[in-house]
Design a protein around this motif. Sequence first.
Motif, short mmCIF file in Angstrom:
data_model
loop_
_atom_site.label_atom_id
_atom_site.label_comp_id
_atom_site.label_asym_id
_atom_site.label_seq_id
_atom_site.Cartn_x
_atom_site.Cartn_y
_atom_site.Cartn_z
N TYR A 65 -1.27 5.27 -7.10
CA TYR A 65 -2.66 4.80 -6.97
C TYR A 65 -3.58 5.44 -8.00
CZ TYR A 65 -4.38 9.09 -4.76
OH TYR A 65 -4.77 10.36 -4.52
N ARG A 66 -3.17 6.58 -8.55
CA ARG A 66 -4.03 7.24 -9.54
C ARG A 66 -4.02 6.53 -10.88
NH1 ARG A 66 -1.47 11.47 -7.04
NH2 ARG A 66 -2.81 12.73 -5.70
N ASN A 67 -3.08 5.59 -11.07
CA ASN A 67 -2.99 4.92 -12.36
C ASN A 67 -4.06 3.86 -12.56
OD1 ASN A 67 -0.75 6.46 -12.45
ND2 ASN A 67 0.71 4.80 -12.17
N GLY A 68 -4.82 3.52 -11.52
CA GLY A 68 -5.84 2.49 -11.65
C GLY A 68 -6.93 2.88 -12.63
N LYS A 69 -7.70 1.88 -13.04
CA LYS A 69 -8.77 2.14 -14.01
C LYS A 69 -9.94 2.81 -13.32
CE LYS A 69 -8.02 -1.58 -17.27
NZ LYS A 69 -7.89 -2.96 -16.83
N GLY A 70 -10.44 3.89 -13.90
CA GLY A 70 -11.66 4.54 -13.42
C GLY A 70 -11.58 4.88 -11.95
N LEU A 71 -12.57 4.43 -11.19
CA LEU A 71 -12.64 4.77 -9.78
C LEU A 71 -11.75 3.88 -8.94
CD1 LEU A 71 -16.48 5.27 -9.32
CD2 LEU A 71 -14.72 7.04 -9.29
N PHE A 72 -11.28 2.78 -9.53
CA PHE A 72 -10.63 1.77 -8.70
C PHE A 72 -9.11 1.88 -8.73
CE2 PHE A 72 -14.79 0.12 -9.59
CZ PHE A 72 -15.20 -0.26 -8.33
N THR A 73 -8.50 1.39 -7.64
CA THR A 73 -7.05 1.39 -7.58
C THR A 73 -6.55 0.07 -8.17
OG1 THR A 73 -7.29 0.47 -5.37
CG2 THR A 73 -6.87 2.81 -5.53
N ASP A 126 0.82 -1.21 0.00
CA ASP A 126 0.00 0.00 0.00
C ASP A 126 0.86 1.26 0.00
OD1 ASP A 126 -2.26 -1.44 -0.08
OD2 ASP A 126 -3.12 -0.71 1.79
N ASN A 127 2.02 1.19 0.62
CA ASN A 127 2.92 2.34 0.60
C ASN A 127 3.53 2.55 -0.78
OD1 ASN A 127 3.44 3.99 3.06
ND2 ASN A 127 3.46 1.96 3.97
N ARG A 176 -4.14 -2.75 -7.41
CA ARG A 176 -3.36 -3.23 -6.26
C ARG A 176 -2.28 -4.22 -6.67
NH1 ARG A 176 -5.06 -2.11 -0.89
NH2 ARG A 176 -6.38 -0.35 -1.28
N MET A 219 1.92 2.10 -3.34
CA MET A 219 0.82 2.64 -4.12
C MET A 219 0.67 4.15 -3.96
SD MET A 219 -2.58 0.43 -4.09
CE MET A 219 -3.73 1.43 -3.20
N LEU A 220 1.28 4.73 -2.93
CA LEU A 220 1.11 6.16 -2.69
C LEU A 220 1.40 6.98 -3.95
CD1 LEU A 220 2.66 6.79 0.83
CD2 LEU A 220 0.39 7.47 0.08
N ARG A 221 2.42 6.60 -4.67
CA ARG A 221 2.79 7.36 -5.85
C ARG A 221 1.99 6.95 -7.08
NH1 ARG A 221 5.27 12.16 -5.03
NH2 ARG A 221 7.21 11.95 -3.89
#
Lengths: 508, 358
Positions: A367-375, A360-361, A377, A363-365
């Motif tokens: 997490y915005r790359n996920g599709k649509g509303l989702f992250t 999860d850490n 992981r 992902m801090l940088r």
Amino acid sequence: MEEKIPAVMMRDITKRFGSVLANDKCWLNIYRGEVLALLGENGSGKTTLMNMLSGIYFPDEGTISIDGKEVTIADPSDALALGIGMIHQHFKLVDVFTAAQNIVLGLPGKLDLKEASRKIREICERYGFDVDPEQKVFDMSVSQKQTVEIVKVLYRGADILILDEPTAVLTPQETEKLFAVLRNMRDDGKAVVIITHKMHEVESISDRVAILRKGHFTGDMLTKDTNAQEMTNMMVGRPVELNIDRPEPEDSRPRIELKDVTVRDEEGLLKLDHVSFTAMSGEVLGIAGISGCGQKELLEAIAGLQPVEEGSISYIEDDGKHEELIGKDPLDIKKLGVALSFVPEDRLGMGLVGNMDLSDNMMLRSYRNGKGLFTNRKDPHHLAEMMVDFLEIVTPSVETPVRRLSGGNVQKVLVGREISNAPKVLLTAYATRGLDINSSYTIYDLINQQKQRGVAVIYVGEDLDVLLELCDRIVVLCGGKVSGIVDGRKTDKNEVGAMMTKLGGVSE
Amino acid sequence: MIQISKRGELTRSKALLIRLLAIALGILACALITVITTRQNPLLVLQALVKGSFGSSRRSWIFFQNTAILLCIALAVTPAFKMRCWNLGAEGQVLAGAMATAACMVLMGRAGLSTAVIIPCMVVSSIIAGALWAAIPAFFKARFNTNETLFTLMMNYVATQIVAYFCVKWENPKGSCKIGVINQKTNLGWLPELGNKYILVLAVVALLTLFMYFYLNYTKHGYELTVVGESDNTARYVGIKVNRVIIRTMALSGAICGIAGLLLVGGINHTVATTIAGGQGFTAVMVSWLANFNPLSMILSSGLLVFLETGANELATSCGLNASFGDILTGVLIFFIIGSEFFVNYHVSFRSKKKEDK
């Protein structure tokens, strides 16, 4: 040489935290009239061992003897009754009280501040402390607060003193002063234990050194019979190279240009005063200065976290195009396509989230790359796993919250993540603060790899020896101003030291 | 000498065992109190507990309905809590949603509009009212760093007074100071029944539970609010707009409370009163904490609390005691449940202090 009875004898001490073995059958002798340096990497159990001596933890197994008599230390008051006092890394003082009030706080008997002040002055005179009993704690510098803590345990009659990394927060001058006091106490027949991992301090202050590795006691010896290389090898468990690489910069071109950058903090105090310099690609630019001279504000201004009053900070692309960074937040800077990585000073307070696990850490940088509303992981999880392998991060799993890792491993997670973004600019603040030798050298290697990739590295450091070995150029700050910019290969400690304390460094 | 040390990782089954043991001990303590004070058969205690919630099929349905409402409010406060924003205003946010629903039913019912028009208005207005009630303190927190605990708490009183005002204004029958059942004859604005009158509420809350689970664990919003909760500075460091996240999350929190208000007024009570939330806004806090902010575990924790409370009240009645006795028993049970968390986190051991003779 006559056989002395140790003031403290710890035998077969074992302490577990859950499934973690912090100390495994440790032995330790502490003698009066000696300064003992307790050495070990991060997480080797130094502090835990001393906490058991001062009554904060209770050992699972083993015995402690004071002056040859076996004792039970169940809580800090037991320890104090036996003359054991510990000065912790984090001070425990009431800010609005005076030094004297803090020192007598919690003592039984009638409160007589005058008498207390007199006694405090007496202690100060005896050992060479510089404390005004009437001064309020919030008015004090870090080193003065530390002095109050030391006087506090002396006032309570301690003659076995334990200091947990006392120099981590001190400037070189303050460290010297502290060491002078410690020598006075030693000569007075007190037993002093100092926890540290700075080799040159061990050599300058201690008479004896005891080394722990991964919770085991690996040996003790007289300091004069050993050397830095041998101690390091014992700490790490294998031979370690104590030289920092400094490859020649290749294909350097301007990357970040600061012009007359001026910053005030929330109280309106001038933190940076018309600071100008240029950081080049493929080079490590050091920032030296006494702590609190604007280093933090400087890096945060470049990273878009600090409002700037005037001046300009431009990012220069390969084709020479300038992009102004002032007035943009980290997200705007990222959107501009500027790959900027930042390893802040306060790792768990700014760079990482302590309660989140490794992936999860990561992902801090991203997490915005996920599709649509989702992250997404999956990718951070892979990245975390790769990093654990590659940087040899010691962790039960990538699902472990980072706050459970030791300081060095936390830093590896942070530096690893920041580097994985393939940055063009890498800002680091005190990247090796609190890290042991082994982890520090891993970080230096990583920084050099980035430099060879053509990254412009800005390295804020406090250890002049390291700055002089690692950096190509050094910007010296003094009171928020640029005191000078020197070539790391040509300058020396004296020149930089003089510039740190005086603008331009011209000494009489 | 008693020694307390922090535990490392505890396996889930072991933690569950400790908690179940605590509940069992709590029930035992309740039985003991009941037996001592009333000299009744202790088996009666257990029987009454179960009878309270599952004595008849109607009771079972009501048990599920109460659980669903409590769960709904707990789901609402959870995102705010995860963001370390202590939203104690669920009570007021539910009232705001309930008020908006009732207003639609009363006013649009009087205007003679059809249910097909009224219900969409009820849904939208209750969500907006709840969201607004939570967004106000959030705005002040984001903008001026006010304390959200006090602010949300005070908003509860404002909401209560607004409801009290309209209860008098719309009183029915006249002079009674209460509203009575709204549109009793026409059933205008009553939420439709699915099969029976309980299933709609259960279905809505089940959907909300899934929604919240995915929102918190798998969406960017959920991730952002967790980061903000852990550290403002880290959030700013990665470019999260902290103020926006605070207001957005609190508004979501309030919106779900608004839905709880909608269900209470439109689906269950068909009237509004200042006591309609009945302290569940605070009980929900405990539901959320006990479940460690996990929406799926909250199904269990809300069910447990409703079960215990209904059972304790039933026990008090069957022993011929008043409701206060039920409150005492509920209190004892909750004490044990919360107390068990200490033993989940800490290890307590006893050791004899060594003699210092040699």
